[in-house]
Design a protein around this motif. Structure first.
Motif, PDB file in Angstrom:
ATOM      1  N   ALA A  57     -22.124   1.712 -14.371  1.00 38.44           N
ATOM      2  CA  ALA A  57     -22.754   2.835 -13.670  1.00 38.44           C
ATOM      3  C   ALA A  57     -21.928   4.099 -13.816  1.00 38.44           C
ATOM      4  O   ALA A  57     -22.470   5.195 -14.021  1.00 38.44           O
ATOM      5  N   MET A  58     -20.608   3.967 -13.727  1.00 42.92           N
ATOM      6  CA  MET A  58     -19.737   5.139 -13.760  1.00 42.92           C
ATOM      7  C   MET A  58     -19.394   5.593 -15.171  1.00 42.92           C
ATOM      8  O   MET A  58     -18.725   6.607 -15.360  1.00 42.92           O
ATOM      9  N   MET A  59     -19.866   4.877 -16.193  1.00 44.12           N
ATOM     10  CA  MET A  59     -19.691   5.336 -17.572  1.00 44.12           C
ATOM     11  C   MET A  59     -20.478   6.614 -17.839  1.00 44.12           C
ATOM     12  O   MET A  59     -20.157   7.379 -18.746  1.00 44.12           O
ATOM     13  N   ASP A  60     -21.525   6.833 -17.043  1.00 46.31           N
ATOM     14  CA  ASP A  60     -22.395   7.996 -17.224  1.00 46.31           C
ATOM     15  C   ASP A  60     -21.686   9.248 -16.720  1.00 46.31           C
ATOM     16  O   ASP A  60     -21.344   9.351 -15.537  1.00 46.31           O
ATOM     17  N   ASP A  61     -21.489  10.211 -17.594  1.00 44.70           N
ATOM     18  CA  ASP A  61     -20.789  11.441 -17.215  1.00 44.70           C
ATOM     19  C   ASP A  61     -21.491  12.173 -16.076  1.00 44.70           C
ATOM     20  O   ASP A  61     -20.850  12.882 -15.298  1.00 44.70           O
ATOM     21  N   ALA A  62     -22.798  12.008 -15.942  1.00 43.49           N
ATOM     22  CA  ALA A  62     -23.539  12.687 -14.872  1.00 43.49           C
ATOM     23  C   ALA A  62     -23.054  12.270 -13.490  1.00 43.49           C
ATOM     24  O   ALA A  62     -23.208  13.024 -12.517  1.00 43.49           O
ATOM     25  N   MET A  63     -22.429  11.105 -13.383  1.00 40.11           N
ATOM     26  CA  MET A  63     -21.931  10.653 -12.084  1.00 40.11           C
ATOM     27  C   MET A  63     -20.773  11.505 -11.581  1.00 40.11           C
ATOM     28  O   MET A  63     -20.427  11.444 -10.393  1.00 40.11           O
ATOM     29  N   GLU A  64     -20.187  12.310 -12.460  1.00 41.13           N
ATOM     30  CA  GLU A  64     -19.112  13.214 -12.035  1.00 41.13           C
ATOM     31  C   GLU A  64     -19.655  14.383 -11.213  1.00 41.13           C
ATOM     32  O   GLU A  64     -18.889  15.150 -10.634  1.00 41.13           O
ATOM     33  N   ASP A  65     -20.976  14.526 -11.158  1.00 40.74           N
ATOM     34  CA  ASP A  65     -21.611  15.576 -10.357  1.00 40.74           C
ATOM     35  C   ASP A  65     -21.985  15.085  -8.962  1.00 40.74           C
ATOM     36  O   ASP A  65     -22.603  15.829  -8.196  1.00 40.74           O
ATOM     37  N   PHE A  66     -21.629  13.839  -8.644  1.00 35.26           N
ATOM     38  CA  PHE A  66     -22.036  13.238  -7.374  1.00 35.26           C
ATOM     39  C   PHE A  66     -20.845  12.775  -6.537  1.00 35.26           C
ATOM     40  O   PHE A  66     -19.788  12.424  -7.077  1.00 35.26           O
ATOM     41  N   ILE A  67     -21.056  12.767  -5.231  1.00 36.97           N
ATOM     42  CA  ILE A  67     -20.247  11.958  -4.320  1.00 36.97           C
ATOM     43  C   ILE A  67     -21.050  10.678  -4.114  1.00 36.97           C
ATOM     44  O   ILE A  67     -22.147  10.718  -3.544  1.00 36.97           O
ATOM     45  N   VAL A  68     -20.540   9.576  -4.624  1.00 38.59           N
ATOM     46  CA  VAL A  68     -21.237   8.294  -4.492  1.00 38.59           C
ATOM     47  C   VAL A  68     -20.643   7.556  -3.307  1.00 38.59           C
ATOM     48  O   VAL A  68     -19.430   7.300  -3.262  1.00 38.59           O
ATOM     49  N   ILE A  69     -21.474   7.229  -2.340  1.00 43.12           N
ATOM     50  CA  ILE A  69     -20.998   6.549  -1.138  1.00 43.12           C
ATOM     51  C   ILE A  69     -21.552   5.131  -1.066  1.00 43.12           C
ATOM     52  O   ILE A  69     -22.564   4.800  -1.692  1.00 43.12           O
ATOM     53  N   THR A  70     -20.869   4.300  -0.314  1.00 40.49           N
ATOM     54  CA  THR A  70     -21.403   2.995   0.048  1.00 40.49           C
ATOM     55  C   THR A  70     -20.978   2.676   1.465  1.00 40.49           C
ATOM     56  O   THR A  70     -19.835   2.934   1.857  1.00 40.49           O
ATOM     57  N   THR A  71     -21.904   2.184   2.260  1.00 41.74           N
ATOM     58  CA  THR A  71     -21.607   1.778   3.622  1.00 41.74           C
ATOM     59  C   THR A  71     -21.544   0.257   3.649  1.00 41.74           C
ATOM     60  O   THR A  71     -22.541  -0.409   3.391  1.00 41.74           O
TER      61      THR A  71
END
Length: 210
Positions: free
Chosen positions: A120-134
């Motif tokens: 999932a984090m291989m995608d460079d677009a993920m650098e534009d997000f704060i990815v959270i998990t509860t």
């Protein structure tokens, strides 16, 4: 925010063959596969399969799967936070939630969860997000794991940490209701200070302050 989704793939050895970890996939591609009967953590497998197909076709939705041949044996979902939770307040387009991660019982302890997170984090677009998990202990399969709640917590946090997620403090009542619960997040490299401050404001709220 335009949601670019770049396909990535990796493999894991399994009994002389390879398990495929891939995504994000769209709903049409997912429908070519079967959904393992051991994926029962959230609802009946056929109902959960329909749910992830719907998520896959959301603009922001991302589904990463692990499959054995054509059979999906694990998956992770990424989408905007639930409108009923504080993490959706302000509808911040750069906050994405890892909503579910599930692996069929017979395929556990193979590193599939860690590998799906890495893909999932291989995608460079993920650098534009704060990815959270509860992380809530009542979602964990304590019965089949044989672990106590804090042992399971350690495993979950280690797995989430493999993709850069860290524990963040919060006064969210559901998370503070039990010491095993936790908020974790990965701050993308292109997230700015203003966006981090907005996230901090979500983490600490007093809705009943007068």
């Amino acid at each position: 925010m335009k949601h670019i989704k770049t396909y990535n793939k990796s493999t894991l050895p399994y009994h002389g063959r390879e398990l495929i970890i891939e995504g994000p996939l769209d709903g049409h591609t997912l429908q070519k596969y079967t959904f393992d009967h051991g994926l029962v953590a959230f609802r009946r497998p056929d109902e959960q399969f329909e749910a992830i197909i719907e998520i896959a076709d959301l603009e922001e939705g991302r589904i990463i799967i692990c499959r054995d041949g054509i059979n999906i044996v694990g998956y992770t979902t990424y989408l905007y936070p639930d409108p009923m939770e504080r993490w959706s307040d302000g509808r911040l387009p750069y906050i994405l939630e890892l909503g579910a991660i599930e692996i069929s019982q017979h395929y556990r302890a193979l590193g599939i969860g860690t590998e799906m997170l890495k893909v999932a984090m291989m995608d460079d677009a993920m650098e534009d997000f704060i990815v959270i998990t509860t992380e809530y202990y009542w979602h964990w399969d304590l019965k089949n794991s044989g672990l106590d709640v804090f042992q399971y917590k350690d495993i979950m946090q280690k797995m989430m940490g493999s993709c850069g997620m860290q524990v963040f403090s919060t006064n969210d009542p559901e998370i503070t209701s039990h010491p095993a619960n936790a908020l974790m997040a990965r701050i993308g490299k292109r997230i700015n200070n203003e966006q981090i401050q907005a996230f901090d404001n979500l983490r600490f709220q007093n809705r009943f302050f007068f």
